[in-house]
Design a protein around this motif. Structure first.
Motif, PDB file in Angstrom:
ATOM      1  N   PRO A   1      -3.454  -1.669  -8.601  1.00 41.57           N
ATOM      2  CA  PRO A   1      -4.765  -1.154  -9.006  1.00 41.57           C
ATOM      3  C   PRO A   1      -5.930  -1.788  -8.254  1.00 41.57           C
ATOM      4  CG  PRO A   1      -3.398  -1.563 -10.928  1.00 41.57           C
ATOM      5  CD  PRO A   1      -2.655  -2.118  -9.762  1.00 41.57           C
ATOM      6  N   HIS A   2      -5.775  -3.031  -7.826  1.00 40.43           N
ATOM      7  CA  HIS A   2      -6.869  -3.717  -7.144  1.00 40.43           C
ATOM      8  C   HIS A   2      -6.661  -3.779  -5.632  1.00 40.43           C
ATOM      9  CE1 HIS A   2      -8.510  -4.656 -10.962  1.00 40.43           C
ATOM     10  NE2 HIS A   2      -7.522  -5.471 -11.317  1.00 40.43           N
ATOM     11  N   SER A   3      -5.757  -2.984  -5.132  1.00 36.92           N
ATOM     12  CA  SER A   3      -5.543  -2.890  -3.690  1.00 36.92           C
ATOM     13  C   SER A   3      -6.041  -1.532  -3.211  1.00 36.92           C
ATOM     14  CB  SER A   3      -4.055  -3.044  -3.360  1.00 36.92           C
ATOM     15  OG  SER A   3      -3.841  -2.849  -1.979  1.00 36.92           O
ATOM     16  N   LEU A   4      -6.750  -1.522  -2.078  1.00 35.29           N
ATOM     17  CA  LEU A   4      -7.284  -0.272  -1.542  1.00 35.29           C
ATOM     18  C   LEU A   4      -6.148   0.731  -1.315  1.00 35.29           C
ATOM     19  CD1 LEU A   4      -9.904   1.085  -0.448  1.00 35.29           C
ATOM     20  CD2 LEU A   4      -9.196   0.316   1.813  1.00 35.29           C
ATOM     21  N   GLN A   5      -6.315   1.943  -1.871  1.00 35.03           N
ATOM     22  CA  GLN A   5      -5.249   2.935  -1.789  1.00 35.03           C
ATOM     23  C   GLN A   5      -5.140   3.476  -0.368  1.00 35.03           C
ATOM     24  OE1 GLN A   5      -5.713   6.295  -4.371  1.00 35.03           O
ATOM     25  NE2 GLN A   5      -3.835   7.287  -3.698  1.00 35.03           N
ATOM     26  N   PHE A   6      -3.970   3.300   0.210  1.00 37.90           N
ATOM     27  CA  PHE A   6      -3.675   3.805   1.546  1.00 37.90           C
ATOM     28  C   PHE A   6      -3.183   5.239   1.424  1.00 37.90           C
ATOM     29  CE2 PHE A   6      -0.271   4.498   4.720  1.00 37.90           C
ATOM     30  CZ  PHE A   6      -1.057   4.530   5.862  1.00 37.90           C
ATOM     31  N   ILE A   7      -3.787   6.137   2.218  1.00 37.87           N
ATOM     32  CA  ILE A   7      -3.409   7.553   2.151  1.00 37.87           C
ATOM     33  C   ILE A   7      -2.492   7.919   3.301  1.00 37.87           C
ATOM     34  CG2 ILE A   7      -4.310   9.911   2.205  1.00 37.87           C
ATOM     35  CD1 ILE A   7      -6.840   8.844   0.863  1.00 37.87           C
ATOM     36  N   GLY A   8      -2.809   7.494   4.520  1.00 40.21           N
ATOM     37  CA  GLY A   8      -1.974   7.808   5.654  1.00 40.21           C
ATOM     38  C   GLY A   8      -2.681   7.493   6.956  1.00 40.21           C
ATOM     39  N   ALA A   9      -2.036   7.847   8.087  1.00 35.86           N
ATOM     40  CA  ALA A   9      -2.611   7.564   9.392  1.00 35.86           C
ATOM     41  C   ALA A   9      -2.011   8.526  10.406  1.00 35.86           C
ATOM     42  CB  ALA A   9      -2.354   6.125   9.804  1.00 35.86           C
ATOM     43  N   THR A  10      -2.700   8.682  11.508  1.00 36.05           N
ATOM     44  CA  THR A  10      -2.188   9.527  12.599  1.00 36.05           C
ATOM     45  C   THR A  10      -1.269   8.701  13.496  1.00 36.05           C
ATOM     46  OG1 THR A  10      -4.077   9.004  14.007  1.00 36.05           O
ATOM     47  CG2 THR A  10      -4.268  10.932  12.571  1.00 36.05           C
ATOM     48  N   ASN A  11      -0.390   9.389  14.205  1.00 31.08           N
ATOM     49  CA  ASN A  11       0.567   8.704  15.079  1.00 31.08           C
ATOM     50  C   ASN A  11       0.785   9.516  16.348  1.00 31.08           C
ATOM     51  OD1 ASN A  11       2.365   6.788  15.992  1.00 31.08           O
ATOM     52  ND2 ASN A  11       4.103   7.618  14.840  1.00 31.08           N
ATOM     53  N   ASP A  12      -0.301  10.046  16.918  1.00 28.86           N
ATOM     54  CA  ASP A  12      -0.185  10.844  18.121  1.00 28.86           C
ATOM     55  C   ASP A  12      -0.775  10.072  19.298  1.00 28.86           C
ATOM     56  OD1 ASP A  12      -2.865  10.901  17.589  1.00 28.86           O
ATOM     57  OD2 ASP A  12      -2.858  12.968  16.846  1.00 28.86           O
TER      58      ASP A  12
ATOM     59  N   LYS B   1       5.090 -10.112  -3.139  1.00 26.41           N
ATOM     60  CA  LYS B   1       5.749  -8.911  -2.660  1.00 26.41           C
ATOM     61  C   LYS B   1       7.190  -9.215  -2.249  1.00 26.41           C
ATOM     62  CE  LYS B   1       5.598  -4.553  -1.359  1.00 26.41           C
ATOM     63  NZ  LYS B   1       5.472  -3.473  -2.353  1.00 26.41           N
ATOM     64  N   LYS B   2       8.115  -8.333  -2.599  1.00 25.92           N
ATOM     65  CA  LYS B   2       9.528  -8.463  -2.253  1.00 25.92           C
ATOM     66  C   LYS B   2       9.883  -7.421  -1.203  1.00 25.92           C
ATOM     67  CE  LYS B   2      10.083 -11.595  -5.451  1.00 25.92           C
ATOM     68  NZ  LYS B   2      10.326 -13.000  -5.126  1.00 25.92           N
ATOM     69  N   PRO B   3      10.810  -7.694  -0.273  1.00 28.82           N
ATOM     70  CA  PRO B   3      11.610  -8.939  -0.161  1.00 28.82           C
ATOM     71  C   PRO B   3      10.865 -10.072   0.550  1.00 28.82           C
ATOM     72  CG  PRO B   3      12.254  -7.396   1.549  1.00 28.82           C
ATOM     73  CD  PRO B   3      11.224  -6.678   0.723  1.00 28.82           C
ATOM     74  N   GLU B   4       9.721  -9.763   1.166  1.00 27.20           N
ATOM     75  CA  GLU B   4       8.968 -10.804   1.854  1.00 27.20           C
ATOM     76  C   GLU B   4       7.519 -10.752   1.414  1.00 27.20           C
ATOM     77  OE1 GLU B   4       9.366 -10.230   6.018  1.00 27.20           O
ATOM     78  OE2 GLU B   4      11.452 -10.899   6.118  1.00 27.20           O
ATOM     79  N   PRO B   5       6.871 -11.921   1.223  1.00 23.45           N
ATOM     80  CA  PRO B   5       5.455 -11.926   0.820  1.00 23.45           C
ATOM     81  C   PRO B   5       4.563 -11.425   1.957  1.00 23.45           C
ATOM     82  CG  PRO B   5       6.191 -14.140   1.317  1.00 23.45           C
ATOM     83  CD  PRO B   5       7.417 -13.283   1.360  1.00 23.45           C
ATOM     84  N   ILE B   6       3.375 -10.952   1.594  1.00 25.85           N
ATOM     85  CA  ILE B   6       2.392 -10.458   2.562  1.00 25.85           C
ATOM     86  C   ILE B   6       1.187 -11.387   2.521  1.00 25.85           C
ATOM     87  CG2 ILE B   6       0.884  -8.538   3.201  1.00 25.85           C
ATOM     88  CD1 ILE B   6       2.886  -6.665   1.841  1.00 25.85           C
ATOM     89  N   ILE B   7       0.784 -11.907   3.680  1.00 22.14           N
ATOM     90  CA  ILE B   7      -0.380 -12.790   3.798  1.00 22.14           C
ATOM     91  C   ILE B   7      -1.514 -11.989   4.433  1.00 22.14           C
ATOM     92  CG2 ILE B   7      -1.235 -14.992   4.651  1.00 22.14           C
ATOM     93  CD1 ILE B   7       1.076 -15.194   2.684  1.00 22.14           C
TER      94      ILE B   7
ATOM     95  N   GLU C   1       1.153  -2.482  10.638  1.00 17.68           N
ATOM     96  CA  GLU C   1       0.207  -2.583   9.521  1.00 17.68           C
ATOM     97  C   GLU C   1       0.293  -1.347   8.627  1.00 17.68           C
ATOM     98  OE1 GLU C   1      -4.604  -3.169   8.739  1.00 17.68           O
ATOM     99  OE2 GLU C   1      -3.762  -3.305  10.760  1.00 17.68           O
ATOM    100  N   MET C   2       0.477  -0.169   9.243  1.00 15.37           N
ATOM    101  CA  MET C   2       0.616   1.055   8.443  1.00 15.37           C
ATOM    102  C   MET C   2       1.872   1.005   7.584  1.00 15.37           C
ATOM    103  SD  MET C   2      -2.112   2.587   9.238  1.00 15.37           S
ATOM    104  CE  MET C   2      -2.766   0.927   9.498  1.00 15.37           C
ATOM    105  N   ASN C   3       2.975   0.514   8.161  1.00 17.33           N
ATOM    106  CA  ASN C   3       4.221   0.414   7.396  1.00 17.33           C
ATOM    107  C   ASN C   3       4.048  -0.501   6.190  1.00 17.33           C
ATOM    108  OD1 ASN C   3       5.651   2.116   9.123  1.00 17.33           O
ATOM    109  ND2 ASN C   3       6.203   0.437  10.504  1.00 17.33           N
TER     110      ASN C   3
ATOM    111  N   LYS D   1       3.535   0.593   1.713  1.00 20.51           N
ATOM    112  CA  LYS D   1       4.433   0.090   0.675  1.00 20.51           C
ATOM    113  C   LYS D   1       3.695  -0.695  -0.408  1.00 20.51           C
ATOM    114  CE  LYS D   1       8.191  -0.229   4.027  1.00 20.51           C
ATOM    115  NZ  LYS D   1       9.123  -1.121   4.756  1.00 20.51           N
ATOM    116  N   CYS D   2       2.365  -0.795  -0.303  1.00 17.91           N
ATOM    117  CA  CYS D   2       1.585  -1.571  -1.276  1.00 17.91           C
ATOM    118  C   CYS D   2       1.017  -0.632  -2.338  1.00 17.91           C
ATOM    119  CB  CYS D   2       0.449  -2.317  -0.577  1.00 17.91           C
ATOM    120  SG  CYS D   2       1.026  -3.615   0.538  1.00 17.91           S
ATOM    121  N   ARG D   3       1.262  -0.949  -3.604  1.00 20.03           N
ATOM    122  CA  ARG D   3       0.762  -0.168  -4.726  1.00 20.03           C
ATOM    123  C   ARG D   3       0.232  -1.134  -5.785  1.00 20.03           C
ATOM    124  NH1 ARG D   3       1.826   2.912  -1.326  1.00 20.03           N
ATOM    125  NH2 ARG D   3       2.951   4.899  -1.392  1.00 20.03           N
TER     126      ARG D   3
END
Length: 304
Positions: free
Chosen positions: A224-235, A281-287, A214-216, A220-222
């Motif tokens: 104006p009407h999509s919640l801006q993703f900043i980052g996540a931890t991976n520890d 979304k390319k190359p594959e759509p997101i549902i 989900e983080m990946n 990759k989503c950019r």
């Protein structure tokens, strides 16, 4: 004299009575004789009938014996014909079996020859398979090396969204709870952000892989009407998912008041544009598969 006459008269009367008795007895004898003659005639007639019936019975017996002889003769003829037919059939079947045996022997020799040829082909194919297996092993080794290189590159590429846990300052202000975790207000790089913390109970290798997937996608989503993703931890700790902080959700607003027609049109159009962006979304759509009023986040612009 009178006494004698009376005696004579009495004797005469007795004589007449005797004659009458004799006449009656004679009549009875005559009737008996007639009855005996009638019985004799009946017995004679019965004897005649018996002889006629005896002749008929003998005639029937002779006819039955003749019919029995004819039946026996027919049975003997039928058995003789059946035996002859069976003998002919047996001889024909014997000839057919001999022919089949000859054909089977010929087929057996042909099959044996084919089997020898097939074994030779199998030996050749086995040798070729061993050679191909050797080539496949070499290719697999090459592929493993290439796959390892690709995985390393992908891991480097996928890790561009990782944020160190030390850079995030958590507060105790809970903004909401969901199936994955709870959302808190936090601070990242001096800015107020929303931090989603995964529940302890759902931590598992599978859920961690799903979270990374989900983080990946989110990174990759950019739009104006999509919640801006900043980052996540991976520890090794509970995963933290950092996004921009919105004012409230559509559900909480609907619980407070009704929306105006302008607000309905604006929000509906923004949601539709965001979903259309994901679907294109390319190359594959997101549902999204979880569109609800709780997941539609709002901010205030002027008086709307």
């Amino acid at each position: 004299m009178q006494q004698r006459d009376r005696n004579l008269e009495r004797q005469l009367l007795e004589t007449k009575k005797r004659e009458e008795n004799l006449q009656r007895q004679l009549s009875a004898v005559t009737r008996c004789e007639e009855d005996l003659k009638g019985q004799l005639q009946e017995m004679h007639q019965t004897d005649v009938n018996s002889q006629r019936q005896l002749r008929e019975i003998r005639q029937r017996e002779e006819n039955s014996q003749r019919q029995l002889r004819e039946i026996r003769q027919r049975e003997e003829n039928s058995q003789r014909q059946e035996m002859q037919q069976r003998e002919v059939t047996s001889q024909r079947q014997l000839r057919e079996m001999q022919q089949r045996g000859t054909n089977s022997l010929r087929s057996s020799r042909e099959i044996q020859q084919r089997l020898e040829n097939f074994q030779q082909q199998v030996s050749i194919l086995e040798r070729q398979v061993r050679e191909k297996d050797q080539e496949v092993n070499e290719l697999q080794l090459s592929l493993s090396s290439a796959q390892q290189t690709i995985n390393d590159l992908q891991r480097q590429e996928e890790c561009d969204w990782v944020i160190s846990r030390d850079e995030i300052q958590m507060t105790y202000k809970c903004l909401g709870k969901g199936g994955w975790g709870s959302v808190y207000e936090g601070v990242y790089c001096g800015c107020t952000v929303a931090v989603k913390k995964m529940h302890d109970l759902i931590r598992s290798p599978l859920n961690i892989r799903l979270f990374e997937r989900e983080m990946n996608i989110a990174s990759k989503c950019r739009h104006p009407h999509s919640l801006q993703f900043i980052g996540a931890t991976n520890d090794k700790g509970n995963a933290l998912f950092i996004t921009e902080l919105m004012e409230e959700s559509l559900r909480s607003l609907l619980e407070q008041r009704k929306l105006s027609e302008t607000e309905i049109r604006t929000i509906s159009l923004d949601v539709a544009r965001a979903l259309n962006y994901l679907h294109q979304k390319k190359p594959e759509p997101i549902i999204h598969r979880d569109v609800s009023s709780a997941n539609v986040l709002l901010w205030r612009q002027d008086d709307q």
